[in-house]
Design an enzyme around this catalytic site. Sequence first.
Site, PDB file in Angstrom:
ATOM      1  N   ARG A   1      29.233 -39.823  12.667  1.00 16.68           N
ATOM      2  CA  ARG A   1      28.626 -40.861  11.856  1.00 16.68           C
ATOM      3  C   ARG A   1      29.400 -41.156  10.571  1.00 16.68           C
ATOM      4  O   ARG A   1      29.098 -42.134   9.876  1.00 16.68           O
ATOM      5  CB  ARG A   1      27.212 -40.420  11.437  1.00 16.68           C
ATOM      6  CG  ARG A   1      26.055 -40.910  12.250  1.00 16.68           C
ATOM      7  CD  ARG A   1      25.541 -42.297  11.920  1.00 16.68           C
ATOM      8  NE  ARG A   1      25.508 -42.685  10.541  1.00 16.68           N
ATOM      9  CZ  ARG A   1      24.506 -42.473   9.697  1.00 16.68           C
ATOM     10  NH1 ARG A   1      23.434 -41.833  10.098  1.00 16.68           N
ATOM     11  NH2 ARG A   1      24.574 -42.897   8.455  1.00 16.68           N
TER      12      ARG A   1
ATOM     13  N   ARG B   1      21.014 -35.085  11.970  1.00 16.41           N
ATOM     14  CA  ARG B   1      21.653 -34.450  10.819  1.00 16.41           C
ATOM     15  C   ARG B   1      21.826 -32.951  10.920  1.00 16.41           C
ATOM     16  O   ARG B   1      22.620 -32.359  10.186  1.00 16.41           O
ATOM     17  CB  ARG B   1      20.845 -34.785   9.557  1.00 16.41           C
ATOM     18  CG  ARG B   1      20.885 -36.249   9.182  1.00 16.41           C
ATOM     19  CD  ARG B   1      19.888 -36.579   8.099  1.00 16.41           C
ATOM     20  NE  ARG B   1      18.510 -36.444   8.574  1.00 16.41           N
ATOM     21  CZ  ARG B   1      17.447 -36.604   7.783  1.00 16.41           C
ATOM     22  NH1 ARG B   1      17.604 -36.872   6.497  1.00 16.41           N
ATOM     23  NH2 ARG B   1      16.232 -36.483   8.282  1.00 16.41           N
TER      24      ARG B   1
ATOM     25  N   TYR C   1       5.672 -50.651   7.188  1.00 15.62           N
ATOM     26  CA  TYR C   1       6.944 -50.823   6.484  1.00 15.62           C
ATOM     27  C   TYR C   1       7.118 -52.254   5.998  1.00 15.62           C
ATOM     28  O   TYR C   1       7.576 -52.500   4.876  1.00 15.62           O
ATOM     29  CB  TYR C   1       8.104 -50.452   7.403  1.00 15.62           C
ATOM     30  CG  TYR C   1       8.444 -48.984   7.425  1.00 15.62           C
ATOM     31  CD1 TYR C   1       8.835 -48.321   6.269  1.00 15.62           C
ATOM     32  CD2 TYR C   1       8.380 -48.251   8.609  1.00 15.62           C
ATOM     33  CE1 TYR C   1       9.149 -46.972   6.287  1.00 15.62           C
ATOM     34  CE2 TYR C   1       8.696 -46.903   8.638  1.00 15.62           C
ATOM     35  CZ  TYR C   1       9.073 -46.267   7.477  1.00 15.62           C
ATOM     36  OH  TYR C   1       9.385 -44.934   7.486  1.00 15.62           O
TER      37      TYR C   1
ATOM     38  N   ARG D   1      14.162 -35.698  17.105  1.00  7.81           N
ATOM     39  CA  ARG D   1      15.300 -35.698  16.180  1.00  7.81           C
ATOM     40  C   ARG D   1      16.323 -34.632  16.542  1.00  7.81           C
ATOM     41  O   ARG D   1      17.011 -34.092  15.659  1.00  7.81           O
ATOM     42  CB  ARG D   1      14.841 -35.529  14.728  1.00  7.81           C
ATOM     43  CG  ARG D   1      14.045 -36.722  14.198  1.00  7.81           C
ATOM     44  CD  ARG D   1      13.732 -36.559  12.724  1.00  7.81           C
ATOM     45  NE  ARG D   1      12.827 -37.602  12.256  1.00  7.81           N
ATOM     46  CZ  ARG D   1      12.021 -37.492  11.200  1.00  7.81           C
ATOM     47  NH1 ARG D   1      12.014 -36.367  10.508  1.00  7.81           N
ATOM     48  NH2 ARG D   1      11.245 -38.490  10.854  1.00  7.81           N
TER      49      ARG D   1
ATOM     50  N   ASP E   1      16.475 -46.094  15.796  1.00  5.75           N
ATOM     51  CA  ASP E   1      15.539 -46.029  14.683  1.00  5.75           C
ATOM     52  C   ASP E   1      14.445 -47.048  14.947  1.00  5.75           C
ATOM     53  O   ASP E   1      14.683 -48.078  15.589  1.00  5.75           O
ATOM     54  CB  ASP E   1      16.227 -46.331  13.357  1.00  5.75           C
ATOM     55  CG  ASP E   1      15.320 -46.046  12.172  1.00  5.75           C
ATOM     56  OD1 ASP E   1      15.339 -44.911  11.672  1.00  5.75           O
ATOM     57  OD2 ASP E   1      14.564 -46.957  11.765  1.00  5.75           O
TER      58      ASP E   1
END
Length: 357
Positions: free
Chosen positions: A50, A41, A164, A37, A86
């Site tokens: 983004r 962010r 998921y 990552r 992702d």
Amino acid sequence: MNLPSTHPLVDGRTTHSPLVEAYSGRRSSRRPVWFMRQAGRSLPEYRAAREGTAMLDACLDPALSSEITLQPVRRHDVDAAIFFSDIVVPLRLAGVDVEIRPGVGPVMGSAVRTADDVARLRDLGPLTPELLAPVAEGVARTVAELGSTPLIGFAGAPFTLAAYLVEGGPSRDHLAARALMHADPDTWVALTQWAADVTGAFLRAQVLAGASAAQLFDSWAGSLGLADYTAHVAPASARALSHVADLAAAGVRTVHFGTGTSELLVAMRDVGADVIGVDYRLPLDEANRRLGGRTPLQGNIDPALLAAPWPVLEAHVRDVVARGSQAPGHVVNLGHGVPPTTDPDVLTRVAALVHEI
């Protein structure tokens, strides 16, 4: 199948890079480091890029996904880029109704829990080169800018994708998925085989487009005991990795990482991975012992300590490096992803420290 002649492992750009050397169990003069990552962010340039774009749309915009992938390499002097994507991108490409909700995570339009549900998934068909074109273009753009720095392809492991799909979204304990694997094993096998082929095709497309290594990320495998993992998950993970197995002779190495998987490391290696990522819970020297001292390792700085005073973090990094030195090869990384609140300057400083050591 051979890699294209323009691939960085074929034309020599990344063949002897510190990352590829470490993944192959060899030492180089520079200890490689990158951060899971690392694109995301924690970077103000990421948030600016983004702005106004949904996560999955950003992943499937070749110019934007490439720019985001390159940002941490420019900033931190890390030894690898990992393609910005992702784990549910291949589900979206296959036609599954999925969105990533801010603050929640991937959410499905409907849960997949019956044989009929799985049959409808399988009717969607395979991921074709046309469907994968935005991914391949994003990778190609990135590799053209990286030069001798290798790109790592990225995909979610079949169990995590299946979890998921069965849960319909994020879950703390994955009870529905774990129940399905025992209550209806035939449906479970059909689901995980479909997930393996979708995520495997996604991974292969990245490697053929220029990625020098491939990482399979099993976010939720730590919810399983060894017996369940071996019987109900490992075959699908092996199937996913088989999509790039024929590229090993060209130097493509595979990394398998999961969280909370200290008791599964040998089984995760034995599905066909070259390198094992270790989370922050298990010291690397112990991981090396469990793996028989013959498997390159990646990890495992505790992400929580990125917020600690520098002397505390520095001592921890030095300890990780020392323990990792016992393995045949070691790529320094975190024991999970970069927290979004991390000061980017701390990551830059950690990378510099690793290179100094």
